[in-house]
Design a protein around this motif. Structure first.
Motif, PDB file in Angstrom:
ATOM      1  N   ILE A  78      13.427  -1.815 -20.230  1.00 39.63           N
ATOM      2  CA  ILE A  78      13.444  -2.352 -18.866  1.00 39.63           C
ATOM      3  C   ILE A  78      13.457  -3.876 -18.944  1.00 39.63           C
ATOM      4  O   ILE A  78      12.422  -4.513 -19.164  1.00 39.63           O
ATOM      5  CB  ILE A  78      12.213  -1.871 -18.064  1.00 39.63           C
ATOM      6  N   PRO A  79      14.611  -4.501 -18.816  1.00 40.51           N
ATOM      7  CA  PRO A  79      14.688  -5.961 -18.920  1.00 40.51           C
ATOM      8  C   PRO A  79      13.766  -6.668 -17.925  1.00 40.51           C
ATOM      9  O   PRO A  79      13.498  -6.162 -16.832  1.00 40.51           O
ATOM     10  CB  PRO A  79      16.166  -6.245 -18.610  1.00 40.51           C
ATOM     11  N   SER A  85      10.461   1.643 -11.301  1.00 32.76           N
ATOM     12  CA  SER A  85      10.635   2.306 -10.001  1.00 32.76           C
ATOM     13  C   SER A  85      11.837   1.776  -9.223  1.00 32.76           C
ATOM     14  O   SER A  85      12.143   2.279  -8.138  1.00 32.76           O
ATOM     15  CB  SER A  85       9.369   2.152  -9.161  1.00 32.76           C
ATOM     16  N   ASP A  86      12.525   0.778  -9.761  1.00 33.31           N
ATOM     17  CA  ASP A  86      13.686   0.204  -9.073  1.00 33.31           C
ATOM     18  C   ASP A  86      14.794   1.240  -8.916  1.00 33.31           C
ATOM     19  O   ASP A  86      15.055   2.041  -9.821  1.00 33.31           O
ATOM     20  CB  ASP A  86      14.243  -0.986  -9.842  1.00 33.31           C
ATOM     21  N   THR A  87      15.448   1.183  -7.780  1.00 36.31           N
ATOM     22  CA  THR A  87      16.625   2.008  -7.546  1.00 36.31           C
ATOM     23  C   THR A  87      17.870   1.273  -8.045  1.00 36.31           C
ATOM     24  O   THR A  87      17.808   0.096  -8.422  1.00 36.31           O
ATOM     25  CB  THR A  87      16.802   2.294  -6.052  1.00 36.31           C
ATOM     26  N   ASP A  89      20.332   0.169  -6.283  1.00 39.07           N
ATOM     27  CA  ASP A  89      20.590  -0.982  -5.418  1.00 39.07           C
ATOM     28  C   ASP A  89      19.628  -2.125  -5.712  1.00 39.07           C
ATOM     29  O   ASP A  89      20.025  -3.303  -5.679  1.00 39.07           O
ATOM     30  CB  ASP A  89      20.488  -0.582  -3.944  1.00 39.07           C
ATOM     31  N   GLU A  90      18.370  -1.816  -5.998  1.00 45.47           N
ATOM     32  CA  GLU A  90      17.388  -2.865  -6.292  1.00 45.47           C
ATOM     33  C   GLU A  90      17.700  -3.536  -7.632  1.00 45.47           C
ATOM     34  O   GLU A  90      17.586  -4.761  -7.759  1.00 45.47           O
ATOM     35  CB  GLU A  90      15.981  -2.272  -6.291  1.00 45.47           C
ATOM     36  N   VAL A  91      18.094  -2.745  -8.621  1.00 45.89           N
ATOM     37  CA  VAL A  91      18.492  -3.326  -9.903  1.00 45.89           C
ATOM     38  C   VAL A  91      19.706  -4.218  -9.719  1.00 45.89           C
ATOM     39  O   VAL A  91      19.764  -5.335 -10.246  1.00 45.89           O
ATOM     40  CB  VAL A  91      18.790  -2.217 -10.934  1.00 45.89           C
ATOM     41  N   GLN A  92      20.660  -3.731  -8.956  1.00 47.59           N
ATOM     42  CA  GLN A  92      21.874  -4.500  -8.738  1.00 47.59           C
ATOM     43  C   GLN A  92      21.572  -5.824  -8.024  1.00 47.59           C
ATOM     44  O   GLN A  92      22.135  -6.874  -8.372  1.00 47.59           O
ATOM     45  CB  GLN A  92      22.881  -3.681  -7.939  1.00 47.59           C
ATOM     46  N   GLU A  93      20.673  -5.788  -7.061  1.00 48.92           N
ATOM     47  CA  GLU A  93      20.324  -7.003  -6.324  1.00 48.92           C
ATOM     48  C   GLU A  93      19.630  -8.023  -7.233  1.00 48.92           C
ATOM     49  O   GLU A  93      19.969  -9.209  -7.227  1.00 48.92           O
ATOM     50  CB  GLU A  93      19.421  -6.649  -5.153  1.00 48.92           C
ATOM     51  N   LYS A  94      18.656  -7.573  -8.013  1.00 50.44           N
ATOM     52  CA  LYS A  94      17.954  -8.486  -8.922  1.00 50.44           C
ATOM     53  C   LYS A  94      18.898  -9.033  -9.984  1.00 50.44           C
ATOM     54  O   LYS A  94      18.874 -10.227 -10.298  1.00 50.44           O
ATOM     55  CB  LYS A  94      16.778  -7.759  -9.579  1.00 50.44           C
ATOM     56  N   SER A 125      20.504   6.050 -14.132  1.00 49.11           N
ATOM     57  CA  SER A 125      21.173   5.960 -12.825  1.00 49.11           C
ATOM     58  C   SER A 125      20.841   4.656 -12.122  1.00 49.11           C
ATOM     59  O   SER A 125      21.658   4.126 -11.365  1.00 49.11           O
ATOM     60  CB  SER A 125      20.787   7.151 -11.949  1.00 49.11           C
ATOM     61  N   ALA A 126      19.653   4.112 -12.374  1.00 48.71           N
ATOM     62  CA  ALA A 126      19.281   2.822 -11.796  1.00 48.71           C
ATOM     63  C   ALA A 126      19.785   1.662 -12.651  1.00 48.71           C
ATOM     64  O   ALA A 126      20.312   0.669 -12.141  1.00 48.71           O
ATOM     65  CB  ALA A 126      17.767   2.731 -11.642  1.00 48.71           C
TER      66      ALA A 126
END
Length: 353
Positions: A78-79, A85-87, A89-94, A125-126
């Motif tokens: 997990i970088p 718990s990130d989804t 979309d949340e991973v993509q945003e960060k 998937s996230a």
């Protein structure tokens, strides 16, 4: 060749000039000549041709994004800045925030760690949000396999899980030309012959992947490309180098050391890890004054600049790492501006393959 053709064509034109004029064909003749010259002068290059040629070259400049625990972990990698718990979309945003900063300073590549757990379980998937964020922004992604902490011995932990992981990754990204596949990080547990066997099996298993998008770690701690290069004609190679691998205080000595590790394969080598302390305020643009780290950073970047070697700094972002060039708390904070300036210096004129 282009100049010779122009002189020859010019001679033909001058000899026929009076004849064309007398016949009243001057303007049509000029038009025909221009069309003929444009069609036949195959050596000429338009700006678009040059741009396309550059796009076809392998120019990888950027940063590693790493787990705070290091990428040798049991379970999901997990970088820093992400949470389990990130989804998507949340991973993509960060990731978009991080990659936007890196792109703004001239990077075009991020090296991301994977392992079997990260790909075979729900985190995948996230986590794909980070890969997709980068490629959607026009950046390259190097996906590199790391072994677990508990089995850390420089060799693949579980071959069945390893092949299944890569099959999933290939299924997802073989058609995305921005994604590169680095087979295994720091394969120090293998002899050269055994490593060649592993790499050949990878290439055979995933033969749909163009070899120009496959990166093979050098022998040892990805520390020597020269011992491996002759076995593979058309793949890229991964070279690592760190200041603690030598005690040189001379820039030239670091250049010589790196040249020996790469050998004759600089046109296909990517330095996927090199780094030094950034958190103490060292000035990497001033005089080295006998400082090993300053000499190291200057030597590596000088060699890259002079020889067109692609390079990826370790790490662009990793929590609690004194080498990290950035910190992240929802936005990106540059830790050492002189370090960035020197890294950018090493990114000039990268052209391999």
């Amino acid at each position: 060749m282009r100049r010779a053709f122009m002189l020859s064509a010019g001679a033909v034109f001058s000899q026929s000039y009076l004849y064309k004029k007398m016949k009243g064909y001057l303007l049509p003749g000029i038009i025909l000549f221009v069309l003929f010259f444009s069609a036949c002068n195959s050596d000429s290059e338009s700006p678009l041709d040059e741009e396309e040629a550059m796009a076809d070259s392998c120019d990888l400049r950027g940063f590693n994004w790493a787990d705070a625990r290091d990428n040798f972990v049991d379970g999901w990698i997990i970088p820093s800045g992400l949470t389990s718990s990130d989804t998507y979309d949340e991973v993509q945003e960060k990731a978009g925030v991080i990659f936007s900063e890196w792109k703004n300073v001239g990077a075009n590549t991020v090296r991301l760690p994977i392992n079997p757990s990260s790909v075979s379980e729900s985190w995948w998937s996230a986590y794909k949000g980070a890969i997709d964020a980068a490629t959607n922004m026009g950046m390259n992604v190097i996906l590199c396999c790391w072994e677990s902490e508990s089995s850390e011995d420089g060799a693949v932990d579980d071959l069945t899980a390893f092949w299944e992981m890569w099959q999933s990754v290939v299924d997802n990204y073989e058609d995305n030309s921005k994604v590169y596949f680095e087979v295994f990080n720091e394969p120090y547990g293998y002899s050269t012959s055994d490593l060649v066997e592993l790499y050949n099996k990878w290439l055979n298993n995933y033969s749909s992947i163009p070899h120009k998008r496959v990166i093979l770690g050098g022998t040892g701690y990805s520390e020597n490309v020269s011992k491996l290069g002759a076995y593979f004609e058309d793949c890229l190679f991964s070279q690592h180098i760190y200041a603690w691998w030598g005690s040189y205080t001379s820039i030239a000595d670091w250049e010589t050391d790196l040249a020996g590790r790469i050998g004759n394969y600089g046109d296909r080598t990517v330095i996927t890890e090199f780094g030094a302390t950034m958190s103490t305020g060292k000035d990497y643009t001033g005089a080295s004054n006998g400082d090993t780290e300053k000499s190291f950073i200057k030597g590596v970047t000088e060699y890259c600049r002079n020889n067109g070697i692609s390079n990826i700094y370790w790490p662009g972002l990793r929590d609690d790492d004194s080498y990290s060039l950035y910190s992240y708390d929802g936005s990106m904070v540059l830790v050492n501006s002189s370090g960035l300036e020197r890294i950018q210096y090493g990114w000039v004129d990268q052209r391999i393959y």
